[in-house]
Scaffold this motif. Sequence first.
Motif, mmCIF file in Angstrom:
data_model
loop_
_atom_site.group_PDB
_atom_site.id
_atom_site.type_symbol
_atom_site.label_atom_id
_atom_site.label_comp_id
_atom_site.label_asym_id
_atom_site.label_seq_id
_atom_site.Cartn_x
_atom_site.Cartn_y
_atom_site.Cartn_z
ATOM 1 N N MET A 1 6.143 -2.153 1.264
ATOM 2 C CA MET A 1 6.846 -1.024 0.617
ATOM 3 C C MET A 1 5.344 -0.272 0.569
ATOM 4 O O MET A 1 5.529 1.205 0.723
ATOM 5 C CB MET A 1 7.055 -0.983 -0.571
ATOM 6 C CG MET A 1 8.995 -1.839 -0.102
ATOM 7 S SD MET A 1 9.952 -1.009 -1.712
ATOM 8 C CE MET A 1 8.991 -2.293 -2.828
ATOM 9 N N ILE A 2 4.737 -0.594 -0.023
ATOM 10 C CA ILE A 2 2.973 0.105 -0.162
ATOM 11 C C ILE A 2 2.658 1.004 1.487
ATOM 12 O O ILE A 2 2.335 2.146 1.550
ATOM 13 C CB ILE A 2 2.146 -0.360 -1.062
ATOM 14 C CG1 ILE A 2 2.470 -0.777 -2.508
ATOM 15 C CG2 ILE A 2 0.909 0.082 -0.983
ATOM 16 C CD1 ILE A 2 1.513 -1.644 -2.974
ATOM 17 N N LEU A 3 2.632 0.297 2.069
ATOM 18 C CA LEU A 3 2.055 0.474 3.564
ATOM 19 C C LEU A 3 3.043 1.008 4.442
ATOM 20 O O LEU A 3 2.634 2.138 4.878
ATOM 21 C CB LEU A 3 1.504 -0.929 3.842
ATOM 22 C CG LEU A 3 0.532 -2.129 3.635
ATOM 23 C CD1 LEU A 3 0.258 -3.262 4.743
ATOM 24 C CD2 LEU A 3 -0.544 -0.985 3.703
ATOM 25 N N VAL A 4 3.946 1.326 4.314
ATOM 26 C CA VAL A 4 4.939 1.534 4.563
ATOM 27 C C VAL A 4 5.145 3.254 4.381
ATOM 28 O O VAL A 4 5.276 4.252 5.022
ATOM 29 C CB VAL A 4 6.483 0.948 4.854
ATOM 30 C CG1 VAL A 4 8.121 1.683 5.235
ATOM 31 C CG2 VAL A 4 6.406 0.095 5.802
ATOM 32 N N LYS A 5 4.996 2.984 2.528
ATOM 33 C CA LYS A 5 4.920 4.409 2.592
ATOM 34 C C LYS A 5 3.711 5.370 2.869
ATOM 35 O O LYS A 5 3.934 6.881 2.408
ATOM 36 C CB LYS A 5 5.385 4.523 1.051
ATOM 37 C CG LYS A 5 6.438 3.848 0.688
ATOM 38 C CD LYS A 5 7.319 4.202 -1.181
ATOM 39 C CE LYS A 5 8.939 3.522 -1.466
ATOM 40 N NZ LYS A 5 8.797 4.313 -2.039
ATOM 41 N N LEU A 6 2.614 4.751 2.586
ATOM 42 C CA LEU A 6 1.392 5.159 3.256
ATOM 43 C C LEU A 6 2.187 5.841 4.117
ATOM 44 O O LEU A 6 1.346 6.997 4.456
ATOM 45 C CB LEU A 6 0.300 4.271 2.691
ATOM 46 C CG LEU A 6 -0.025 4.376 1.366
ATOM 47 C CD1 LEU A 6 -1.456 3.122 1.262
ATOM 48 C CD2 LEU A 6 -0.781 5.640 1.121
ATOM 49 N N GLY A 7 2.219 5.714 5.539
ATOM 50 C CA GLY A 7 2.251 5.839 6.662
ATOM 51 C C GLY A 7 2.846 7.140 6.434
ATOM 52 O O GLY A 7 3.093 7.625 7.259
ATOM 53 N N LEU B 1 -6.458 -14.274 2.107
ATOM 54 C CA LEU B 1 -6.524 -13.185 4.112
ATOM 55 C C LEU B 1 -4.968 -12.176 3.721
ATOM 56 O O LEU B 1 -5.354 -11.490 3.943
ATOM 57 C CB LEU B 1 -5.766 -14.107 5.179
ATOM 58 C CG LEU B 1 -6.331 -13.513 6.227
ATOM 59 C CD1 LEU B 1 -7.629 -13.150 6.701
ATOM 60 C CD2 LEU B 1 -5.705 -14.750 7.013
ATOM 61 N N GLY B 2 -3.895 -12.463 2.923
ATOM 62 C CA GLY B 2 -3.357 -10.890 2.941
ATOM 63 C C GLY B 2 -3.894 -10.284 2.199
ATOM 64 O O GLY B 2 -3.834 -8.691 2.672
ATOM 65 N N LEU B 3 -4.224 -10.798 0.990
ATOM 66 C CA LEU B 3 -5.050 -9.186 0.200
ATOM 67 C C LEU B 3 -6.551 -8.114 0.928
ATOM 68 O O LEU B 3 -6.623 -7.137 0.346
ATOM 69 C CB LEU B 3 -4.936 -9.642 -1.280
ATOM 70 C CG LEU B 3 -4.377 -10.273 -1.599
ATOM 71 C CD1 LEU B 3 -4.933 -10.888 -3.045
ATOM 72 C CD2 LEU B 3 -3.085 -9.169 -2.669
ATOM 73 N N ILE B 4 -6.444 -9.203 1.255
ATOM 74 C CA ILE B 4 -8.017 -8.687 2.852
ATOM 75 C C ILE B 4 -7.198 -7.293 3.537
ATOM 76 O O ILE B 4 -8.013 -6.532 3.717
ATOM 77 C CB ILE B 4 -8.810 -9.432 2.693
ATOM 78 C CG1 ILE B 4 -9.913 -10.402 2.057
ATOM 79 C CG2 ILE B 4 -9.825 -8.872 3.951
ATOM 80 C CD1 ILE B 4 -10.433 -11.623 2.333
ATOM 81 N N LEU B 5 -6.389 -8.390 3.994
ATOM 82 C CA LEU B 5 -6.097 -7.383 5.423
ATOM 83 C C LEU B 5 -5.173 -5.909 4.694
ATOM 84 O O LEU B 5 -5.093 -5.236 5.001
ATOM 85 C CB LEU B 5 -4.858 -8.007 6.616
ATOM 86 C CG LEU B 5 -5.385 -9.811 7.021
ATOM 87 C CD1 LEU B 5 -4.342 -10.488 7.315
ATOM 88 C CD2 LEU B 5 -6.151 -8.369 8.212
ATOM 89 N N PHE B 6 -4.212 -6.580 3.548
ATOM 90 C CA PHE B 6 -3.770 -4.920 2.554
ATOM 91 C C PHE B 6 -4.929 -4.057 1.806
ATOM 92 O O PHE B 6 -4.143 -2.959 2.617
ATOM 93 C CB PHE B 6 -2.614 -6.090 1.743
ATOM 94 C CG PHE B 6 -2.223 -5.511 0.796
ATOM 95 C CD1 PHE B 6 -1.437 -3.841 1.306
ATOM 96 C CD2 PHE B 6 -2.997 -4.952 -0.565
ATOM 97 C CE1 PHE B 6 -0.459 -2.925 0.179
ATOM 98 C CE2 PHE B 6 -1.953 -3.948 -1.363
ATOM 99 C CZ PHE B 6 -1.107 -3.517 -0.657
ATOM 100 N N PRO C 1 -5.248 1.674 13.924
ATOM 101 C CA PRO C 1 -5.656 0.151 13.327
ATOM 102 C C PRO C 1 -4.913 0.170 12.524
ATOM 103 O O PRO C 1 -4.909 -1.506 12.285
ATOM 104 C CB PRO C 1 -7.261 1.126 13.491
ATOM 105 C CG PRO C 1 -7.283 2.065 14.144
ATOM 106 C CD PRO C 1 -6.260 2.289 14.694
ATOM 107 N N ALA C 2 -4.979 0.868 11.844
ATOM 108 C CA ALA C 2 -4.135 0.833 10.732
ATOM 109 C C ALA C 2 -2.529 -0.341 10.810
ATOM 110 O O ALA C 2 -2.242 -1.213 10.145
ATOM 111 C CB ALA C 2 -3.774 1.676 9.651
ATOM 112 N N LYS C 3 -2.029 0.258 12.212
ATOM 113 C CA LYS C 3 -0.797 -0.240 11.926
ATOM 114 C C LYS C 3 -0.863 -1.491 12.964
ATOM 115 O O LYS C 3 -0.228 -2.929 12.492
ATOM 116 C CB LYS C 3 0.297 1.125 13.735
ATOM 117 C CG LYS C 3 1.142 0.179 13.625
ATOM 118 C CD LYS C 3 2.606 0.541 12.811
ATOM 119 C CE LYS C 3 3.997 0.268 13.252
ATOM 120 N NZ LYS C 3 4.672 0.087 11.792
#
Length: 124
Positions: free
Chosen positions: A85-91, A11-16, A30-32
């Motif tokens: 970190m990936i999600l925060v840096k992408l944002g 579930l975590g990898l899918i949401l990621f 929506p990404a947030k």
Amino acid sequence: MTHMHITGWVLGLILFIVAIVMQKQGKAKPAKIVHMILRLVYLFILYTGVVLVLDYFSGGYQMPYPAEAATKGAAGIWLIAAMEMILVKLGKGKPTKGVWIQFWIALIIVLVLGFFRLPMGFYF
């Protein structure tokens, strides 16, 4: 508990992946929201992981290498940190190459130790 842990990771990898796709499509709000839900899933993954590691150390399984269980736990935390970190840096629009390398290294360590070396994996 193993099935709950694996379900949490899937579930975590899918949401990621969903959060990354939304970020790249420019859907910040929506990404947030997906990112916040993913953070709740992190807590579930951490809880089930701690329970599994405590089961390994409590003597319920023949555990010749307790350092491998500790290493998998550390690599799991590292993997969650890399995902965050990936999600925060992408944002923020910052480069993510180094964090992606960390993500793949941690993922390989977690999968090899979890499925092929430790008890309750494929070969035990």
